[in-house]
Design an enzyme around this catalytic site. Structure first.
Site, PDB file in Angstrom:
ATOM      1  N   ASP A   1      28.864  26.851   4.794  1.00 31.17           N
ATOM      2  CA  ASP A   1      28.210  28.159   4.606  1.00 31.17           C
ATOM      3  C   ASP A   1      26.692  28.103   4.614  1.00 31.17           C
ATOM      4  O   ASP A   1      26.048  29.137   4.675  1.00 31.17           O
ATOM      5  CB  ASP A   1      28.638  28.782   3.275  1.00 31.17           C
ATOM      6  CG  ASP A   1      28.017  28.063   2.095  1.00 31.17           C
ATOM      7  OD1 ASP A   1      28.087  26.817   2.060  1.00 31.17           O
ATOM      8  OD2 ASP A   1      27.437  28.728   1.225  1.00 31.17           O
TER       9      ASP A   1
ATOM     10  N   ASP B   1      33.204  22.075   3.443  1.00 33.74           N
ATOM     11  CA  ASP B   1      32.116  22.097   2.458  1.00 33.74           C
ATOM     12  C   ASP B   1      32.700  22.645   1.147  1.00 33.74           C
ATOM     13  O   ASP B   1      33.791  23.237   1.150  1.00 33.74           O
ATOM     14  CB  ASP B   1      31.016  23.009   3.021  1.00 33.74           C
ATOM     15  CG  ASP B   1      30.014  23.417   1.966  1.00 33.74           C
ATOM     16  OD1 ASP B   1      29.444  22.522   1.344  1.00 33.74           O
ATOM     17  OD2 ASP B   1      29.821  24.637   1.773  1.00 33.74           O
TER      18      ASP B   1
ATOM     19  N   ASP C   1      30.714  24.266  -2.195  1.00 36.02           N
ATOM     20  CA  ASP C   1      30.130  25.517  -2.729  1.00 36.02           C
ATOM     21  C   ASP C   1      29.919  26.541  -1.621  1.00 36.02           C
ATOM     22  O   ASP C   1      29.286  26.244  -0.604  1.00 36.02           O
ATOM     23  CB  ASP C   1      28.785  25.228  -3.401  1.00 36.02           C
ATOM     24  CG  ASP C   1      28.960  24.528  -4.715  1.00 36.02           C
ATOM     25  OD1 ASP C   1      29.346  25.180  -5.694  1.00 36.02           O
ATOM     26  OD2 ASP C   1      28.729  23.296  -4.757  1.00 36.02           O
TER      27      ASP C   1
END
Ligand SMILES: O=P(O)(O)OC[C@H]1O[C@H](O[C@H]2O[C@H](CO)[C@@H](O)[C@H](O)[C@H]2O)[C@H](O)[C@@H](O)[C@@H]1O
Length: 603
Positions: free
Chosen positions: A494, A307, A309
């Protein structure tokens, strides 16, 4: 309440009200069973109250009770007795009951001298002088209109009731009448049913009681519908014995089986189950870097899914400033140069942003807008949303603009197939409030009519097409022929959108195990832990995905590895106490950067 592990409710609708309030007022995520609060899960249980049936059955046989029964029967000889006991509180519906009883006497004059309503009223939680005087006025009016010198149709006792007298009244009543307009764990209806074990007389029960959902043999009424309650009183008084017995046996069986012991056990079981689940969940282990490095080194075909960000790059106040460090770019470049590796960045960002900051890395696969767009290594961008109707964007943009105008510091990020409202730079208390308002509006007025999903992100609200999610793109990659024979799978993320990637990876591992076990049933079954037959897939999955295991498990794991070797590492970045489908945790994006650098130099 939200600091509890479990909350028990009397009825489903009470649990639903709490969920709605938490979503709309506090902006929390919830399902009908779970409220997500500060990375914790509050479990919602529906556990209707039960009573101690055996002790009530024993008590009702006592000679004192018998004596009281006989004296009441003597007093009201030849009359049908309707019984009610309520607290003097507005929610207990005493006025509604009196209105209905008055209407019954009005509708059915033939019953006027033949029925008495014995209404016991015990003091309420607070002084209610107005209610008290209204009740008195109503009783006086009924008794003067429908009574005589010798007989009053309403007998009103305003006092605490001695237990034996209460039981005696419930035993000899021809009808129980409960007209509350709101209550919770009121046990009067249950007590009445037990006391009617012999006579089996009916019960009229307000649909607003906490027990209405479980007592299906009762005559359910809306206490505000005075005429209907009046008719139901008459129907109950003339009900035939067969119907009475049928209705009573349904109610009695339920009250017997769902007694106080059952109630207490349900709570204890719920707490045990929920605490066990939560303590398991709390132990997302820190990623074992030695194990992953060894696994990486020994593998021949790897798929690495990252991922952007919050995973590759730390969160910043302004999205445009979240750019990869030179260390990240170098590590990704090295990883991509290794022919054993397929490396992908799978992000919610748009393709333009990803192109700008990662586009020059040779051999890197990119997926933008949560899987809506893909760029395979050395190829052009491909849209997977071409066929989708995106006309809803205008409507969502108008709503987001409305909130932006009223929330200083917030802004809208418009992408091709998704749209995001950011409020990280606004006053947080106010912005959270606005976000909840906006979310609530989107959920209630928009989401059900449009083909979209609403996501609560990190200080943002995002709306994207229903059909698009990161799990779909991971699934495509895992199924693609170029990834046949994979022996190392790494997935890091996240936030909530990355959970779809973790779930897809887990399902993929499970499907491989199933395939293997179907092909080699003896070999695998002999090795499976004996106690967990129902959980076989889960055990095997953990063994494969979590190489940091006991000696015994490692033997088992190596046996599976001989069949088909796949080490899968799913990693959640951030708080390790957070609920996640990932097996491993690292605290910050810097750990991810260090890890990919170490791996890139490892081979
Ligand atoms: O899937 P991801 O790569 O994790 O992208 C998810 C969203 O990230 C961005 O917003 C988040 O990061 C910003 C920069 O750190 C931060 O300012 C914002 O508060 C975060 O929500 C991005 O702007 C979105 O478009 C992505 O969907």
């Amino acid at each position: 309440m939200l600091h509890s592990n479990s909350i028990g409710f009397q009825t489903f609708s009470y649990a639903r009200h709490l969920c709605n309030s938490c979503t709309r007022i506090l902006g929390l995520e919830s399902t009908p069973k779970i409220i997500q609060y500060n990375d914790e899960e509050v479990m919602l249980e529906i556990i209707p109250i039960g009573i101690d049936v055996d002790s009530l059955l024993a008590r009702k046989l006592l000679p004192d009770v018998k004596e009281k029964e006989e004296s009441i029967l003597r007093l009201y000889k030849g009359k049908k007795i309707i019984f009610g006991k309520d607290k003097l509180d507005i929610v207990n519906g005493i006025l509604q009951k009196l209105n209905a009883f008055e209407q019954f006497l009005n509708f059915y004059p033939e019953w006027r001298d033949k029925v008495v309503l014995i209404q016991v009223v015990i003091p309420g939680n607070s002084n209610q002088p107005k209610l008290e005087s209204k009740v008195s006025e109503k009783i006086t009016s009924i008794n003067s209109k429908y009574g005589s010198l010798e007989f009053s149709p309403v007998h009103f006792y305003r006092s605490f009731l001695e237990q034996d007298l209460y039981i005696a009244l419930m035993k000899i009543a021809d009808l129980g009448l409960i007209t509350v307009v709101r209550d919770g764990m009121n046990t009067s209806s249950l007590e009445y049913i037990v006391c009617q074990e012999k006579n089996k007389n009916p019960l009229i029960l307000s649909e607003f009681t906490g027990t209405a959902g479980s007592i299906s043999g009762a005559i359910q009424i809306n206490p505000w519908n005075t005429d209907d309650v009046a008719h139901q009183i008459k129907n109950c008084l003339v009900m035939d014995e067969y119907e009475k017995a049928n209705r009573h046996s349904t109610m009695y069986n339920f009250v017997r089986s769902h007694n106080s012991e059952f109630w207490a056990n349900s709570f204890i079981n719920a707490i045990n189950t929920n605490c066990a689940t939560q303590s398991e969940r709390h132990s997302i282990p820190l990623l074992d870097t030695i194990t992953i490095s060894e696994s990486y080194k020994n593998s021949k075909k790897r798929l690495i899914l990252l991922d952007y960000d919050g995973t590759l790059v730390p969160i910043t106040n302004i999205p445009a400033n979240a750019i990869p460090s030179s260390k990240t770019i170098e590590s990704l470049t090295l990883l991509c140069e290794d022919p054993k590796n397929a490396v992908w960045v799978i992000s919610g960002r748009d393709s333009e942003f990803l192109n700008k900051h990662l586009g020059s890395i040779k051999g890197l696969g990119l997926s933008a807008e949560h899987g809506g767009f893909v760029r395979h290594p050395y190829r052009d961008w491909e849209s997977l949303v071409d066929q989708l109707d995106l006309s809803w964007k205008t409507q969502i943009k108008n709503i987001f603009d409305f909130f932006t105008e009223r929330t200083s510091g917030s802004f809208v990020e418009e992408k091709v197939a998704a749209i995001t409202w950011h409020y990280r730079n606004a006053n947080q208390d106010y912005a959270m409030f606005q976000c909840n308002q906006c979310h609530s509006h989107l959920e209630s007025a928009i989401a059900s009519n449009l083909p979209v999903e609403i996501l609560v992100g990190k200080k943002c609200l995002e709306v994207r097409p229903k059909e698009v999610n990161k799990g779909e793109i991971v699934s495509r990659l895992l199924e693609s022929s170029s990834n046949v024979g994979l022996d190392f799978l790494f997935v890091a993320g996240d936030d909530r959108t990355d959970e779809d990637m973790f779930i897809t990876a887990r399902n993929y591992v499970n499907s491989i195990i199933k395939e293997e076990s179907d092909e080699n049933p003896l070999k695998l079954n002999n090795k499976l832990p004996k106690s967990s037959s129902d959980d076989n897939n889960a055990s095997k999955e953990i063994l494969i995905s979590n190489p940091n295991l006991s000696k015994q498990s490692l033997d088992f794991e190596s046996e599976i590895c001989q069949l088909k070797h796949l080490d899968c590492f799913t990693v959640i970045v951030g708080n390790r106490n957070k609920k996640s489908n990932a097996f491993w945790n690292v605290p910050t994006t810097y750990n991810i950067t260090d890890l990919i650098q170490a791996l890139s130099k490892n081979d």
